[in-house]
Design a protein around this motif. Structure first.
Motif, PDB file in Angstrom:
ATOM      1  N   PHE A   1      -9.040   5.453  13.625  1.00 36.34           N
ATOM      2  CA  PHE A   1      -9.742   6.837  13.374  1.00 36.34           C
ATOM      3  C   PHE A   1      -8.874   7.947  14.346  1.00 36.34           C
ATOM      4  O   PHE A   1      -8.810   9.012  14.071  1.00 36.34           O
ATOM      5  N   ALA A   2      -8.307   7.351  15.618  1.00 35.53           N
ATOM      6  CA  ALA A   2      -7.579   8.380  16.260  1.00 35.53           C
ATOM      7  C   ALA A   2      -6.225   8.715  15.697  1.00 35.53           C
ATOM      8  O   ALA A   2      -5.706   9.907  15.405  1.00 35.53           O
ATOM      9  N   VAL A   3      -5.723   7.739  14.790  1.00 35.20           N
ATOM     10  CA  VAL A   3      -4.574   7.806  13.926  1.00 35.20           C
ATOM     11  C   VAL A   3      -4.809   8.797  12.867  1.00 35.20           C
ATOM     12  O   VAL A   3      -3.988   9.767  12.657  1.00 35.20           O
ATOM     13  N   ALA A   4      -5.900   8.496  12.110  1.00 39.52           N
ATOM     14  CA  ALA A   4      -6.105   9.285  10.971  1.00 39.52           C
ATOM     15  C   ALA A   4      -6.363  10.755  11.217  1.00 39.52           C
ATOM     16  O   ALA A   4      -6.121  11.587  10.544  1.00 39.52           O
ATOM     17  N   ILE A   5      -6.999  10.926  12.331  1.00 37.59           N
ATOM     18  CA  ILE A   5      -7.617  12.040  12.758  1.00 37.59           C
ATOM     19  C   ILE A   5      -6.291  13.109  13.046  1.00 37.59           C
ATOM     20  O   ILE A   5      -6.181  14.152  12.896  1.00 37.59           O
ATOM     21  N   ALA A   6      -5.561  12.295  13.866  1.00 34.83           N
ATOM     22  CA  ALA A   6      -4.200  13.035  14.339  1.00 34.83           C
ATOM     23  C   ALA A   6      -3.408  13.448  13.286  1.00 34.83           C
ATOM     24  O   ALA A   6      -2.901  14.682  13.268  1.00 34.83           O
ATOM     25  N   VAL A   7      -3.162  12.655  12.483  1.00 32.20           N
ATOM     26  CA  VAL A   7      -2.275  12.857  11.220  1.00 32.20           C
ATOM     27  C   VAL A   7      -2.801  13.813  10.280  1.00 32.20           C
ATOM     28  O   VAL A   7      -1.893  14.972   9.793  1.00 32.20           O
ATOM     29  N   SER A   8      -4.134  13.874  10.047  1.00 29.55           N
ATOM     30  CA  SER A   8      -4.817  14.931   9.361  1.00 29.55           C
ATOM     31  C   SER A   8      -4.601  16.264   9.695  1.00 29.55           C
ATOM     32  O   SER A   8      -4.344  17.245   9.123  1.00 29.55           O
ATOM     33  N   TYR A   9      -4.779  16.349  11.093  1.00 29.57           N
ATOM     34  CA  TYR A   9      -4.939  17.728  11.901  1.00 29.57           C
ATOM     35  C   TYR A   9      -3.376  18.234  11.843  1.00 29.57           C
ATOM     36  O   TYR A   9      -3.159  19.300  11.709  1.00 29.57           O
ATOM     37  N   ILE A  10      -2.493  17.395  12.206  1.00 28.52           N
ATOM     38  CA  ILE A  10      -1.138  17.943  12.366  1.00 28.52           C
ATOM     39  C   ILE A  10      -0.653  18.482  10.988  1.00 28.52           C
ATOM     40  O   ILE A  10      -0.018  19.379  10.843  1.00 28.52           O
ATOM     41  N   ILE A  11      -0.894  17.712   9.927  1.00 24.59           N
ATOM     42  CA  ILE A  11      -0.593  18.150   8.618  1.00 24.59           C
ATOM     43  C   ILE A  11      -1.367  19.340   7.916  1.00 24.59           C
ATOM     44  O   ILE A  11      -0.773  20.285   7.443  1.00 24.59           O
ATOM     45  N   TYR A  12      -2.633  19.322   8.016  1.00 26.86           N
ATOM     46  CA  TYR A  12      -3.583  20.356   7.660  1.00 26.86           C
ATOM     47  C   TYR A  12      -4.207  21.340   8.618  1.00 26.86           C
ATOM     48  O   TYR A  12      -4.509  22.441   8.169  1.00 26.86           O
ATOM     49  N   GLY A  13      -4.248  20.825   9.972  1.00 25.92           N
ATOM     50  CA  GLY A  13      -4.858  21.706  10.942  1.00 25.92           C
ATOM     51  C   GLY A  13      -6.340  22.369  10.328  1.00 25.92           C
ATOM     52  O   GLY A  13      -7.142  21.682   9.634  1.00 25.92           O
ATOM     53  N   MET A  14      -6.770  23.309  10.648  1.00 31.26           N
ATOM     54  CA  MET A  14      -7.850  24.254  10.081  1.00 31.26           C
ATOM     55  C   MET A  14      -7.559  25.104   9.112  1.00 31.26           C
ATOM     56  O   MET A  14      -8.742  25.668   8.302  1.00 31.26           O
ATOM     57  N   ARG A  15      -6.530  24.997   8.437  1.00 31.50           N
ATOM     58  CA  ARG A  15      -6.451  26.072   7.240  1.00 31.50           C
ATOM     59  C   ARG A  15      -6.734  25.372   6.169  1.00 31.50           C
ATOM     60  O   ARG A  15      -7.255  26.120   5.175  1.00 31.50           O
ATOM     61  N   LYS A  16      -6.794  24.096   5.884  1.00 27.19           N
ATOM     62  CA  LYS A  16      -7.301  23.468   4.673  1.00 27.19           C
ATOM     63  C   LYS A  16      -8.326  22.367   5.000  1.00 27.19           C
ATOM     64  O   LYS A  16      -8.107  21.124   5.272  1.00 27.19           O
ATOM     65  N   PRO A  17      -9.585  22.943   5.288  1.00 30.31           N
ATOM     66  CA  PRO A  17     -10.480  22.046   5.726  1.00 30.31           C
ATOM     67  C   PRO A  17     -11.057  20.793   5.008  1.00 30.31           C
ATOM     68  O   PRO A  17     -11.257  19.612   5.452  1.00 30.31           O
ATOM     69  N   ILE A  18     -11.057  20.823   3.601  1.00 35.07           N
ATOM     70  CA  ILE A  18     -11.423  19.886   2.896  1.00 35.07           C
ATOM     71  C   ILE A  18     -10.141  18.831   2.849  1.00 35.07           C
ATOM     72  O   ILE A  18     -10.524  17.591   2.651  1.00 35.07           O
ATOM     73  N   ASP A  19      -8.839  19.122   2.690  1.00 38.73           N
ATOM     74  CA  ASP A  19      -7.917  18.366   2.921  1.00 38.73           C
ATOM     75  C   ASP A  19      -7.929  17.328   4.065  1.00 38.73           C
ATOM     76  O   ASP A  19      -7.749  16.202   4.157  1.00 38.73           O
ATOM     77  N   ASN A  20      -8.218  18.302   5.353  1.00 42.15           N
ATOM     78  CA  ASN A  20      -8.161  17.623   6.546  1.00 42.15           C
ATOM     79  C   ASN A  20      -9.297  16.535   6.556  1.00 42.15           C
ATOM     80  O   ASN A  20      -9.210  15.361   7.052  1.00 42.15           O
ATOM     81  N   PHE A  21     -10.501  16.804   6.106  1.00 42.25           N
ATOM     82  CA  PHE A  21     -11.518  15.758   6.054  1.00 42.25           C
ATOM     83  C   PHE A  21     -11.454  14.917   5.257  1.00 42.25           C
ATOM     84  O   PHE A  21     -11.602  13.537   5.846  1.00 42.25           O
ATOM     85  N   GLY A  22     -10.979  14.875   4.042  1.00 43.03           N
ATOM     86  CA  GLY A  22     -10.869  13.934   3.191  1.00 43.03           C
ATOM     87  C   GLY A  22      -9.809  12.937   3.522  1.00 43.03           C
ATOM     88  O   GLY A  22      -9.844  11.632   3.290  1.00 43.03           O
ATOM     89  N   THR A  23      -8.730  13.330   4.195  1.00 47.66           N
ATOM     90  CA  THR A  23      -7.840  12.657   4.622  1.00 47.66           C
ATOM     91  C   THR A  23      -7.915  11.443   5.801  1.00 47.66           C
ATOM     92  O   THR A  23      -7.611  10.629   6.203  1.00 47.66           O
TER      93      THR A  23
END
Length: 304
Positions: free
Chosen positions: A77-99
């Motif tokens: 989960f540390a990997v998944a959360i880090a990657v998702s945040y780096i790519i989407y940040g807070m700009r795209k919440p659904i994409d961040n959450f879903g990935t």
């Protein structure tokens, strides 16, 4: 062998999803019916799967394996959360959450049990519990951008956590349930794969093909969820000695599952783009039929 089993099982899931689509298109499965099935999955089927997996003889080896599965789940989960945040940040919440959050419960558990047997759900249950914890804490912040929206009660008082506590109690104490209870739970647990995929089929029936197939950003989200995150997770498992062997493979199977159906549920609950969330769930689930066997084929050479 693992790759072949996964390929067969994911294809079965695809057929079940198409069945759900047909039932929806013919009016035999309605929105109300799909919500009822989702509730049955959440409040009856998944708890039975988890509790049943802990009805096994207590050994220190199994307890150690359970602790290691939790450690590996946290790393995944540390990997998944880090990657998702780096790519989407807070700009795209659904994409961040879903990935960040995968479908470990409805897809991961049946795949793990298909490959390693029913007792393997013993190890993936900790992954599902940590997933649930993170969704109702970090996930809420991502979706709403508000820390005060975190509901502590739902973090700990929910079907997954309660069934995990019951399962651990049975495992540690060695209390045996009557055979009639065990058989009943086995029957209910067997609904996990067909019911979950039929519900996903209903979701697919609600999506316009153009919206699903002609949006490049949905392909990016699927690529992140199904390729980037699993491959980086595989690398982490390769580095960690405890990540080798069966528990490492169980963790990777769970981590390589597509966008979780909870993405659509949370999007609807907190006023985000529900249609996009459904598209992410459907498209990534379709692609996972190909990606998961490929990732597991590579994993057999690295960590098995």
């Amino acid at each position: 062998m693992i790759t072949q089993i996964l390929l067969t099982q994911t294809f079965i899931m695809f057929i079940l999803m198409i069945l759900g689509l047909i039932l929806s298109k013919t009016g035999l499965l309605t929105e109300h019916g799909s919500k009822d099935m989702a509730n049955i999955l959440l409040y009856a089927v998944i708890p039975c799967v988890i509790i049943r997996s802990y009805i096994t003889d207590f050994t220190m080896e199994k307890l150690y394996g359970l602790l290691m599965s939790a450690v590996l789940a946290v790393a995944a989960f540390a990997v998944a959360i880090a990657v998702s945040y780096i790519i989407y940040g807070m700009r795209k919440p659904i994409d961040n959450f879903g990935t960040a959050f995968c479908n470990a419960g409805f897809i991961g558990i049946p795949l793990v049990t298909a490959v390693f047997g029913n007792e393997a759900a013993f190890y993936v249950a900790s992954f599902a519990s940590i997933l649930n914890l993170l969704q109702w804490t970090y996930g809420i912040v991502i979706i709403t951008r508000r820390k005060d929206m975190i509901n502590i009660k739902k973090v700990f008082v929910n079907p997954v956590t309660i069934s995990l506590v019951i399962g651990l109690f049975l495992f540690i104490t060695g209390i045996k349930l009557p055979e009639v209870i065990n058989s009943t739970m086995a029957g209910v647990a067997a609904l996990n794969t067909p019911a979950a995929m039929i519900v996903l089929g209903y979701y697919l029936s609600c999506v316009r093909i153009r919206d699903l197939l002609l949006n490049p950003s949905l392909y990016l989200a699927s690529f992140v969820r199904l390729i980037i995150i699993p491959m980086l997770t595989l690398l982490v498992l390769y580095i960690i000695p405890a990540g080798h062997g069966q528990i490492g493979m169980i963790t990777l199977i769970a981590a390589a599952t597509p966008v979780g159906t909870s993405t659509a549920i949370f999007a609807q609950k907190f006023g985000q783009n529900y249609e996009r969330a459904v598209c992410m769930v459907c498209l990534s689930t379709l692609f996972s039929i190909i990606t998961m066997p490929v990732v597991m084929y590579l994993a057999q050479m690295w960590i098995m």
